[in-house]
Design a protein around this motif. Structure first.
Motif, PDB file in Angstrom:
ATOM      1  N   PRO A  41       1.944  -8.875   1.912  1.00  0.00           N
ATOM      2  CA  PRO A  41       2.618  -7.715   1.345  1.00  0.00           C
ATOM      3  C   PRO A  41       3.554  -8.118   0.211  1.00  0.00           C
ATOM      4  CG  PRO A  41       3.650  -8.339   3.400  1.00  0.00           C
ATOM      5  CD  PRO A  41       2.445  -9.230   3.237  1.00  0.00           C
ATOM      6  N   ALA A  42       3.812  -7.163  -0.667  1.00  0.00           N
ATOM      7  CA  ALA A  42       4.824  -7.329  -1.719  1.00  0.00           C
ATOM      8  C   ALA A  42       5.994  -6.415  -1.354  1.00  0.00           C
ATOM      9  CB  ALA A  42       4.251  -6.949  -3.074  1.00  0.00           C
ATOM     10  N   LEU A  43       7.203  -6.924  -1.536  1.00  0.00           N
ATOM     11  CA  LEU A  43       8.397  -6.157  -1.181  1.00  0.00           C
ATOM     12  C   LEU A  43       9.323  -6.053  -2.377  1.00  0.00           C
ATOM     13  CD1 LEU A  43       9.144  -8.044   2.146  1.00  0.00           C
ATOM     14  CD2 LEU A  43       8.108  -5.801   1.952  1.00  0.00           C
ATOM     15  N   THR A  44       9.990  -4.931  -2.477  1.00  0.00           N
ATOM     16  CA  THR A  44      11.021  -4.747  -3.488  1.00  0.00           C
ATOM     17  C   THR A  44      12.096  -3.853  -2.889  1.00  0.00           C
ATOM     18  OG1 THR A  44      11.432  -4.203  -5.818  1.00  0.00           O
ATOM     19  CG2 THR A  44       9.983  -2.702  -4.587  1.00  0.00           C
ATOM     20  N   PHE A  45      13.224  -3.779  -3.552  1.00  0.00           N
ATOM     21  CA  PHE A  45      14.323  -2.936  -3.102  1.00  0.00           C
ATOM     22  C   PHE A  45      14.628  -1.941  -4.199  1.00  0.00           C
ATOM     23  CE2 PHE A  45      18.928  -2.141  -2.508  1.00  0.00           C
ATOM     24  CZ  PHE A  45      18.868  -1.604  -1.232  1.00  0.00           C
ATOM     25  N   ASN A  46      14.631  -0.656  -3.884  1.00  0.00           N
ATOM     26  CA  ASN A  46      14.838   0.378  -4.905  1.00  0.00           C
ATOM     27  C   ASN A  46      16.291   0.837  -5.000  1.00  0.00           C
ATOM     28  OD1 ASN A  46      15.261   2.078  -2.719  1.00  0.00           O
ATOM     29  ND2 ASN A  46      13.553   3.453  -3.168  1.00  0.00           N
ATOM     30  N   GLY A  47      17.200   0.087  -4.420  1.00  0.00           N
ATOM     31  CA  GLY A  47      18.611   0.462  -4.442  1.00  0.00           C
ATOM     32  C   GLY A  47      19.040   1.195  -3.186  1.00  0.00           C
ATOM     33  N   GLU A  48      18.067   1.698  -2.430  1.00  0.00           N
ATOM     34  CA  GLU A  48      18.360   2.399  -1.190  1.00  0.00           C
ATOM     35  C   GLU A  48      17.652   1.789   0.008  1.00  0.00           C
ATOM     36  OE1 GLU A  48      17.662   6.590  -1.433  1.00  0.00           O
ATOM     37  OE2 GLU A  48      18.565   6.721  -3.423  1.00  0.00           O
ATOM     38  N   ARG A  49      16.396   1.381  -0.205  1.00  0.00           N
ATOM     39  CA  ARG A  49      15.618   0.835   0.907  1.00  0.00           C
ATOM     40  C   ARG A  49      14.544  -0.117   0.392  1.00  0.00           C
ATOM     41  NH1 ARG A  49      12.707   6.316   2.915  1.00  0.00           N
ATOM     42  NH2 ARG A  49      13.454   7.437   1.137  1.00  0.00           N
ATOM     43  N   VAL A  50      13.966  -0.861   1.318  1.00  0.00           N
ATOM     44  CA  VAL A  50      12.885  -1.792   0.997  1.00  0.00           C
ATOM     45  C   VAL A  50      11.589  -0.986   0.854  1.00  0.00           C
ATOM     46  CG1 VAL A  50      11.526  -3.747   1.826  1.00  0.00           C
ATOM     47  CG2 VAL A  50      14.000  -3.714   2.163  1.00  0.00           C
ATOM     48  N   ILE A  51      10.870  -1.230  -0.239  1.00  0.00           N
ATOM     49  CA  ILE A  51       9.565  -0.623  -0.488  1.00  0.00           C
ATOM     50  C   ILE A  51       8.528  -1.737  -0.381  1.00  0.00           C
ATOM     51  CG2 ILE A  51       8.131   0.634  -2.138  1.00  0.00           C
ATOM     52  CD1 ILE A  51      10.573   2.217  -1.134  1.00  0.00           C
ATOM     53  N   VAL A  52       7.456  -1.449   0.310  1.00  0.00           N
ATOM     54  CA  VAL A  52       6.422  -2.453   0.550  1.00  0.00           C
ATOM     55  C   VAL A  52       5.089  -1.969  -0.011  1.00  0.00           C
ATOM     56  CG1 VAL A  52       5.873  -1.584   2.854  1.00  0.00           C
ATOM     57  CG2 VAL A  52       5.443  -3.957   2.338  1.00  0.00           C
ATOM     58  N   ALA A  53       4.263  -2.925  -0.424  1.00  0.00           N
ATOM     59  CA  ALA A  53       2.899  -2.646  -0.878  1.00  0.00           C
ATOM     60  C   ALA A  53       1.971  -3.629  -0.171  1.00  0.00           C
ATOM     61  CB  ALA A  53       2.782  -2.817  -2.387  1.00  0.00           C
ATOM     62  N   GLN A  54       0.831  -3.125   0.283  1.00  0.00           N
ATOM     63  CA  GLN A  54      -0.155  -3.978   0.940  1.00  0.00           C
ATOM     64  C   GLN A  54      -1.539  -3.614   0.426  1.00  0.00           C
ATOM     65  OE1 GLN A  54       0.041  -6.677   3.364  1.00  0.00           O
ATOM     66  NE2 GLN A  54      -1.973  -6.782   2.415  1.00  0.00           N
ATOM     67  N   ALA A  55      -2.237  -4.608  -0.106  1.00  0.00           N
ATOM     68  CA  ALA A  55      -3.610  -4.408  -0.554  1.00  0.00           C
ATOM     69  C   ALA A  55      -4.561  -4.592   0.620  1.00  0.00           C
ATOM     70  CB  ALA A  55      -3.952  -5.396  -1.665  1.00  0.00           C
ATOM     71  N   LEU A  56      -5.619  -3.779   0.621  1.00  0.00           N
ATOM     72  CA  LEU A  56      -6.658  -3.850   1.644  1.00  0.00           C
ATOM     73  C   LEU A  56      -8.014  -3.772   0.968  1.00  0.00           C
ATOM     74  CD1 LEU A  56      -4.513  -1.312   3.080  1.00  0.00           C
ATOM     75  CD2 LEU A  56      -5.418  -2.796   4.834  1.00  0.00           C
ATOM     76  N   VAL A  57      -8.989  -4.456   1.528  1.00  0.00           N
ATOM     77  CA  VAL A  57     -10.343  -4.420   0.981  1.00  0.00           C
ATOM     78  C   VAL A  57     -11.334  -4.119   2.100  1.00  0.00           C
ATOM     79  CG1 VAL A  57      -9.925  -5.983  -0.957  1.00  0.00           C
ATOM     80  CG2 VAL A  57     -10.640  -6.912   1.241  1.00  0.00           C
ATOM     81  N   TRP A  58     -12.430  -3.497   1.717  1.00  0.00           N
ATOM     82  CA  TRP A  58     -13.533  -3.276   2.639  1.00  0.00           C
ATOM     83  C   TRP A  58     -14.399  -4.525   2.592  1.00  0.00           C
ATOM     84  CZ3 TRP A  58     -13.988   0.176   6.274  1.00  0.00           C
ATOM     85  CH2 TRP A  58     -15.218   0.331   6.927  1.00  0.00           C
ATOM     86  N   PRO A  59     -14.721  -5.122   3.739  1.00  0.00           N
ATOM     87  CA  PRO A  59     -15.479  -6.374   3.729  1.00  0.00           C
ATOM     88  C   PRO A  59     -16.885  -6.169   3.156  1.00  0.00           C
ATOM     89  CG  PRO A  59     -15.292  -5.519   5.958  1.00  0.00           C
ATOM     90  CD  PRO A  59     -14.446  -4.643   5.087  1.00  0.00           C
ATOM     91  N   SER A  60     -17.312  -7.124   2.364  1.00  0.00           N
ATOM     92  CA  SER A  60     -18.681  -7.085   1.849  1.00  0.00           C
ATOM     93  C   SER A  60     -19.600  -7.765   2.851  1.00  0.00           C
ATOM     94  CB  SER A  60     -18.760  -7.799   0.500  1.00  0.00           C
ATOM     95  OG  SER A  60     -18.571  -9.177   0.673  1.00  0.00           O
ATOM     96  N   ASN A  61     -20.885  -7.538   2.727  1.00  0.00           N
ATOM     97  CA  ASN A  61     -21.852  -8.179   3.619  1.00  0.00           C
ATOM     98  C   ASN A  61     -21.771  -9.692   3.545  1.00  0.00           C
ATOM     99  OD1 ASN A  61     -22.784  -5.748   4.603  1.00  0.00           O
ATOM    100  ND2 ASN A  61     -24.367  -5.571   3.062  1.00  0.00           N
ATOM    101  N   ALA A  62     -21.340 -10.241   2.397  1.00  0.00           N
ATOM    102  CA  ALA A  62     -21.235 -11.685   2.215  1.00  0.00           C
ATOM    103  C   ALA A  62     -20.161 -12.275   3.121  1.00  0.00           C
ATOM    104  CB  ALA A  62     -20.940 -12.012   0.759  1.00  0.00           C
ATOM    105  N   GLU A  63     -19.179 -11.467   3.546  1.00  0.00           N
ATOM    106  CA  GLU A  63     -18.078 -11.953   4.376  1.00  0.00           C
ATOM    107  C   GLU A  63     -18.441 -11.978   5.844  1.00  0.00           C
ATOM    108  OE1 GLU A  63     -14.617  -9.665   3.623  1.00  0.00           O
ATOM    109  OE2 GLU A  63     -14.609 -10.079   1.506  1.00  0.00           O
ATOM    110  N   GLU A  64     -19.559 -11.392   6.216  1.00  0.00           N
ATOM    111  CA  GLU A  64     -19.925 -11.317   7.642  1.00  0.00           C
ATOM    112  C   GLU A  64     -20.430 -12.632   8.148  1.00  0.00           C
ATOM    113  OE1 GLU A  64     -22.506  -8.020   8.460  1.00  0.00           O
ATOM    114  OE2 GLU A  64     -21.348  -6.741   7.155  1.00  0.00           O
TER     115      GLU A  64
END
Length: 64
Positions: A41-64
């Protein structure tokens, strides 16, 4: 394994929001659908609270 994410969702998503229970539930729901975390995750502070971002991916057949 399903080739495409459900409900027309994109294969790559970035969820963002305050670091709270609602955000954690959104990420947990995506994981439950079959998405995988993409990096840490990536985190930042907007002056009031912590804001988080999380990237997600759908697995490809190659990852199975």
């Amino acid at each position: 394994m399903i080739d495409q994410p459900p409900d027309g969702l994109p294969r790559y998503r970035v969820l963002t929001g305050p670091d709270d229970e609602t955000f954690c539930r959104r990420v947990s729901e995506a994981l439950g659908l079959g998405f995988h975390l993409y990096g840490g995750p990536a985190l930042t502070f907007n002056g009031e609270r912590v804001i988080v971002a999380q990237a997600l991916v759908w697995p490809s057949n190659a990852e199975e």
